[in-house]
Design an enzyme around this catalytic site. Structure first.
Site, PDB file in Angstrom:
ATOM      1  N   ARG A   1      -6.278  -0.998   0.066  1.00  0.00           N
ATOM      2  CA  ARG A   1      -6.990  -0.753   1.321  1.00  0.00           C
ATOM      3  C   ARG A   1      -7.492   0.685   1.379  1.00  0.00           C
ATOM      4  O   ARG A   1      -8.406   1.041   0.655  1.00  0.00           O
ATOM      5  CB  ARG A   1      -6.101  -1.107   2.502  1.00  0.00           C
ATOM      6  CG  ARG A   1      -6.876  -1.328   3.778  1.00  0.00           C
ATOM      7  CD  ARG A   1      -6.029  -1.823   4.914  1.00  0.00           C
ATOM      8  NE  ARG A   1      -4.856  -1.032   5.097  1.00  0.00           N
ATOM      9  CZ  ARG A   1      -3.658  -1.524   5.374  1.00  0.00           C
ATOM     10  NH1 ARG A   1      -3.501  -2.812   5.502  1.00  0.00           N
ATOM     11  NH2 ARG A   1      -2.620  -0.740   5.544  1.00  0.00           N
TER      12      ARG A   1
ATOM     13  N   ASP B   1       0.799  -1.222   0.000  1.00  0.00           N
ATOM     14  CA  ASP B   1       0.000   0.000   0.000  1.00  0.00           C
ATOM     15  C   ASP B   1       0.835   1.277   0.000  1.00  0.00           C
ATOM     16  O   ASP B   1       0.336   2.334  -0.331  1.00  0.00           O
ATOM     17  CB  ASP B   1      -0.929   0.034   1.223  1.00  0.00           C
ATOM     18  CG  ASP B   1      -1.946  -1.096   1.189  1.00  0.00           C
ATOM     19  OD1 ASP B   1      -2.279  -1.557   0.092  1.00  0.00           O
ATOM     20  OD2 ASP B   1      -2.381  -1.507   2.265  1.00  0.00           O
TER      21      ASP B   1
END
Length: 107
Positions: free
Chosen positions: A68, A24
Site C-alpha cells: 500500500r 504492511d
C-alpha cells in the site's frame, strides 16, 4: 451504552488487548505486525524460485510486492535478496530514474 453497569461490574477483571494484523508493518508503536514476517518469508521463497530462471535466461526480473503506502516489505526484500534497485513510497524516485537505471545496467 452497549452494556449495563451490572455487566461492566461483573466483567471489570477482564483486560482486552487488540493486535494489529497487517502485512504492511505500518502500525505505529509496534516492531512488527502480525503477518509481516510470514509475508516476507513467502516473498523470499518466490525470489529464490525465480532467481535461477532469471540467471539461466540472462534476464532482468521485476518483482512487485504488496505494501500500500508502506515500503517495508519491498525494502527488506531488496536487502535480503541483494536487489539492484528498489522503489518504495517513502522515497519516490527522481525524475530521471529511467536513464539512471539504463546507465547502471550498461556499466
Amino acid at each position: 451504552g452497549g452494556i449495563t453497569a451490572e455487566e461492566a461490574r461483573r466483567s471489570s477483571h477482564l483486560n482486552i488487548v487488540g493486535l494489529v494484523g497487517s502485512i504492511d508493518n505500518d502500525f505505529c508503536g509496534t516492531d512488527m505486525t502480525i503477518g509481516t514476517d510470514s509475508a516476507l518469508h513467502r516473498i523470499i521463497e518466490i525470489v529464490d524460485a525465480i532467481t535461477t530462471t532469471a540467471q539461466s535466461h540472462q534476464r532482468t526480473f521485476v518483482l512487485e510486492v504488496m505494501g500500500r503506502h508502506c515500503g517495508y516489505l519491498a525494502l527488506i526484500t531488496a536487502l535480503a535478496c541483494g536487489a539492484d534497485w528498489v522503489f518504495i513510497p517513502e522515497s519516490p524516485p527522481e525524475d530521471d530514474w529511467e536513464d539512471h537505471l539504463c546507465r547502471r545496467l550498461t556499466e
